[in-house]
Write a protein that holds these residues in place. Sequence first.
Motif, PDB file in Angstrom:
ATOM      1  N   CYS A 240       4.666 -11.692  -1.232  1.00  0.00           N
ATOM      2  CA  CYS A 240       5.458 -11.579  -2.461  1.00  0.00           C
ATOM      3  C   CYS A 240       6.713 -12.399  -2.188  1.00  0.00           C
TER       4      CYS A 240
ATOM      5  N   ARG B 294       5.766  -7.664  -9.247  1.00  0.00           N
ATOM      6  CA  ARG B 294       5.191  -8.851  -8.611  1.00  0.00           C
ATOM      7  C   ARG B 294       4.401  -8.472  -7.359  1.00  0.00           C
ATOM      8  N   LEU B 295       4.861  -7.459  -6.636  1.00  0.00           N
ATOM      9  CA  LEU B 295       4.115  -6.951  -5.482  1.00  0.00           C
ATOM     10  C   LEU B 295       2.752  -6.428  -5.920  1.00  0.00           C
TER      11      LEU B 295
END
Length: 326
Positions: free
Chosen positions: A213, A221-222
């Motif tokens: 990430c 986003r992770l």
Amino acid sequence: MTSNRRPESMERITTPELANAFIEEQLSALRAQIGSKRALLALSGGVDSSVVAALLIKAIGQQLTCVHVNHGLLRKGEPEQVVEVFRNQMKANLVYVDAIDRFLDKLANVAEPEQKRKIIGAEFIRVFEEEARKLEGVEFLAQGTIYPDILESGPVKAHHNVGGLPEDLNFELVEPIKFLFKDEVRVVGKALGLPDNMVYRQPFPGPGLGVRCLGAITRDRLEAVRESDAILREEFAQNGLEGKVWQYFTVVPDFKSTGVRDGARSYDWPVIIRAVNTRDAMTATVEDVPFTLLQRITQRITAEVKGVNRVLYDLTPKPTGTIEWE
């Protein structure tokens, strides 16, 4: 002090028969070393710590306490598999620590890769120390040290961060696979009955998805990294590339681009696929993935992973690129 040099007479473990002989030898050695006392192990779910856990469970049973720290940076399904295999199937004394919020809060707004690594490592030590101090009568610390760790890093497996525990805990180390190479560890793991997707798990960085990430980690986003990685692994397995390609994963950078979804403009992240082959990780070549498979993976990721509108394929060998992006 025991030697950290592999005995010259030690035969390479390449067959189930040799693995079983090694297991019997280590069970005797572990029982002699630990006796009736208690041992502690940081169980990540990777092949090294899993093989050590399986050996110790056979040797001393409930005298072993395994601590699995879920820092939120593991691949999809990995924490659940650790619980299923070791607590439910092997009946291990397993402590599961949900430290996701703790880690991600510490990592908020931290973009520099080395700083992320240091935060993850230091926080792991603190969490593991807290769990160790809750236990009474533990005198031994088991570690999944393997021979390349000794050759490259000295006797303590620093990338598992356990070597940073405070000295007042005064644990005696237990390192039953410290003279094995990775391929030998896998043969032993198979002989111990561990599942193939744990034994043959591809290399995974100590900071986990934290270095995939890219930039400052955000939870959404992770999750895009985790979900896209799961799709990639599933498609590679279904199309005969699992076990053929040395390492493959996805990364999600900290920028967006315009796209179109449901007839409207979108502004979302790209997912970058990396798939490489190597003998020693010093150099690496890029896997020639069939274009039709890349198209299918692209279709699935853009349809199933929230916040993603592009899929890219990294064509860079090492050098000039590294295997990981951070």
